[in-house]
Design a protein around this motif. Structure first.
Motif, PDB file in Angstrom:
ATOM      1  N   TYR A 102      36.305 -12.903 -32.804  1.00  0.00           N
ATOM      2  CA  TYR A 102      36.936 -14.063 -33.117  1.00  0.00           C
ATOM      3  C   TYR A 102      38.250 -13.583 -33.035  1.00  0.00           C
ATOM      4  O   TYR A 102      39.093 -14.726 -32.717  1.00  0.00           O
ATOM      5  CB  TYR A 102      36.409 -14.247 -34.533  1.00  0.00           C
ATOM      6  N   PHE A 103      39.047 -12.579 -33.679  1.00  0.00           N
ATOM      7  CA  PHE A 103      40.348 -12.509 -33.713  1.00  0.00           C
ATOM      8  C   PHE A 103      40.907 -11.899 -32.405  1.00  0.00           C
ATOM      9  O   PHE A 103      41.992 -11.863 -32.022  1.00  0.00           O
ATOM     10  CB  PHE A 103      40.702 -11.462 -34.860  1.00  0.00           C
ATOM     11  N   GLN A 104      40.154 -11.185 -31.634  1.00  0.00           N
ATOM     12  CA  GLN A 104      40.303 -10.596 -30.446  1.00  0.00           C
ATOM     13  C   GLN A 104      41.926  -9.918 -30.707  1.00  0.00           C
ATOM     14  O   GLN A 104      42.987  -9.940 -29.912  1.00  0.00           O
ATOM     15  CB  GLN A 104      40.400 -11.730 -29.383  1.00  0.00           C
ATOM     16  N   HIS A 141      33.745 -15.921 -26.871  1.00  0.00           N
ATOM     17  CA  HIS A 141      35.144 -15.970 -27.898  1.00  0.00           C
ATOM     18  C   HIS A 141      35.408 -17.261 -27.992  1.00  0.00           C
ATOM     19  O   HIS A 141      35.533 -17.786 -29.168  1.00  0.00           O
ATOM     20  CB  HIS A 141      36.330 -15.208 -27.296  1.00  0.00           C
ATOM     21  N   SER A 142      35.611 -18.134 -27.013  1.00  0.00           N
ATOM     22  CA  SER A 142      35.983 -19.645 -27.207  1.00  0.00           C
ATOM     23  C   SER A 142      34.964 -20.435 -28.157  1.00  0.00           C
ATOM     24  O   SER A 142      35.356 -21.361 -28.850  1.00  0.00           O
ATOM     25  CB  SER A 142      36.190 -20.138 -25.837  1.00  0.00           C
ATOM     26  N   VAL A 161      35.265 -19.298 -31.617  1.00  0.00           N
ATOM     27  CA  VAL A 161      36.235 -19.869 -32.343  1.00  0.00           C
ATOM     28  C   VAL A 161      35.857 -21.584 -32.787  1.00  0.00           C
ATOM     29  O   VAL A 161      36.349 -21.945 -33.728  1.00  0.00           O
ATOM     30  CB  VAL A 161      37.428 -19.535 -31.536  1.00  0.00           C
ATOM     31  N   SER A 162      35.624 -22.213 -31.520  1.00  0.00           N
ATOM     32  CA  SER A 162      35.149 -23.568 -31.847  1.00  0.00           C
ATOM     33  C   SER A 162      34.203 -23.779 -32.892  1.00  0.00           C
ATOM     34  O   SER A 162      34.316 -24.708 -33.599  1.00  0.00           O
ATOM     35  CB  SER A 162      34.588 -24.173 -30.446  1.00  0.00           C
ATOM     36  N   ASP A 198      36.164 -22.720 -36.418  1.00  0.00           N
ATOM     37  CA  ASP A 198      37.556 -23.468 -36.781  1.00  0.00           C
ATOM     38  C   ASP A 198      37.326 -25.066 -36.634  1.00  0.00           C
ATOM     39  O   ASP A 198      37.903 -25.676 -37.418  1.00  0.00           O
ATOM     40  CB  ASP A 198      38.551 -23.040 -35.843  1.00  0.00           C
TER      41      ASP A 198
END
Length: 452
Positions: A106-108, A242-243, A246-247, A250
């Motif tokens: 999530y944070f990378q 990851h994308s 995050v979607s 968030d």
């Protein structure tokens, strides 16, 4: 709430849980449940540490539990491998691994500029068997230290894995988001969503999430998220992970309902450990088969239970309102619970009747499905307990089975004394627990010094 940060060290704790109303129905988003947060908590103390790295881009995370024979888990992570944790040593812990994978993806973070992370975890006594233990205390906190590894110590069914995942997720978030406020809406939402993903991945299935929700939000009425939210995530090795994560965390409305609720004044929760484990996954599978085979009668039974659950929770809220409006009348009502010979107040009768309807229908499911939700031995225990002065009602919490019984009593009821030397309760160990309103909280790091 400001960060309680001492020299770069932060500490957090998350509560255990008991599902009082909504067992099995909690798996469906349309049904509500009542989840009580418990005073037994999982704790994490997190700090940044300077330590040698295998390469400039590598990163080491060390998680330790000195309580359980010095259990320790160490992992190396690199951005080039999508933060897949590489285990150092033989001890495996899927919950720690999935927390690492989820939070780091999530944070990378740029690991070349990061100090390594060290976490010490503690658990309060209610989570595990207390056999072969010794107490260590620093005058502020006290914990039981075990002679065995955590994998060899029996659990009591209070949601230790959900508590562990929630408090670890929070600890790692605080490393990458120093302004994390666990009492804020945004802070709790971030912790909840990441913890649900990690917990589901560690279990290998999409659970209802009520245990994680209680660990984050505290005592709540809860409606779950749609399982498809997590099911649709790509594989963790995918470049899209990851994308997508995050979607989901968030930007997606999970549509859960989590509303704070509390037991009315002068009522308390009592948990009795029956020292017999139940396999929840097998119970759930049997009930699921029964539901499909007996539809639409099974739907009618579920709706009857749901209506009783709603009446039960509404009645608890009405008791709180009565206490606020007419304290003398409320005090008199409480005394009718302590004195079984007196007439029962209509509000109390509504609670008793609602719980009896819930229990009766789960006994029907038990007989028809073969899943021991309320087996005869638990029925006998609950019937004996609810006849005692000071006991309002009782139920087999969660998925049922042989793990525990749960009672609602007055604050003056001493259930241990009431049942002492009574052969009907010879198998019951009354746990030193109470309801807690709050879920995840930040603690003072100094409170954990000199415990290891």
């Amino acid at each position: 709430m400001p960060n309680i940060n001492t020299g770069g060290v932060r500490a957090f704790s998350a509560p255990g849980k008991a599902l009082l109303a909504g067992g099995y129905l909690v798996l469906e988003p349309k049904y509500g449940s009542y989840v009580v947060a418990l005073s037994s908590r999982m704790h994490a103390v997190v700090r940044r540490v300077e330590a040698p790295k295998a390469s400039p881009s590598s990163f080491v995370v060390n998680v330790r539990s000195s309580q359980f024979n010095g259990d320790e888990w160490e992992y190396e992570l690199e951005a080039s491998t999508n933060y897949q944790p590489i285990q150092q040593g033989l001890s495996k812990n899927p919950f720690i691994e999935k927390v690492l994978l989820t939070v780091f993806n999530y944070f990378q973070p740029d690991l070349t500029e990061q100090e390594n992370i060290s976490i010490e975890i503690y658990s309060d006594p209610g989570y595990h068997s207390q056999a072969e233990t010794k107490v260590k205390s620093n005058g502020v906190k006290s914990f039981l230290f075990h002679s065995k590894s955590i994998v060899d110590v029996p659990k009591t069914g209070l949601g230790s894995s959900a508590g562990l995942v929630t408090v670890l997720v929070t600890a790692f978030i605080s490393c990458f988001k120093p302004d994390l406020d666990v009492s804020s809406y945004d802070g709790m939402r971030l912790i909840h969503n990441l913890a649900q993903v990690a917990h589901c991945q560690a279990q290998g299935k999409i659970g209802s999430g009520f245990d994680v929700a209680a660990a984050v939000y505290g005592s709540i009425t809860y409606n779950r998220f749609e399982p498809s939210l997590i099911e649709q995530l790509p594989d963790t090795s995918s470049s899209e992970y990851h994308s997508s994560l995050v979607s989901l965390i968030d930007k997606t409305d999970w549509k859960i309902k989590a509303s704070r609720v509390s037991l009315p004044p002068r009522l308390r929760l009592i948990m009795g450990d029956v020292n017999n484990g139940s396999e929840t996954t097998k119970l759930v599978a049997k009930v699921s088969e029964w539901y499909k085979a007996h539809y639409p009668v099974s739907l009618e039974i579920y709706n009857t239970i749901d209506n009783a659950n709603t009446r039960f929770v509404d009645s608890l809220r009405e008791l709180t309102v009565l206490c606020d409006k007419d304290t003398p009348a409320y005090e008199a009502l409480i005394e009718t619970i302590n004195d079984k010979g007196r007439e029962v107040h209509p509000l109390l009768q509504k609670i008793i009747t609602s719980v009896n309807v819930i229990r009766e229908n789960f006994r029907t499911i038990t007989k028809q499905s073969g899943a021991d939700i309320e087996p005869e031995v638990q029925t006998a225990l609950l019937d004996a307990a609810t006849d005692l002065p000071g006991v309002l009602t009782g139920i087999v919490p969660g998925a049922g089975g042989y793990d525990a019984i749960c009672l609602i009593t007055t604050d003056s009821c001493n259930i241990a004394n009431e049942t002492n030397h009574d052969p009907a309760f010879s198998t019951v160990n009354w746990l030193d627990l109470s309801q807690q309103d709050l879920g995840i909280i930040e603690e003072k790091p100094n409170n954990y010094e000199n415990l290891s």
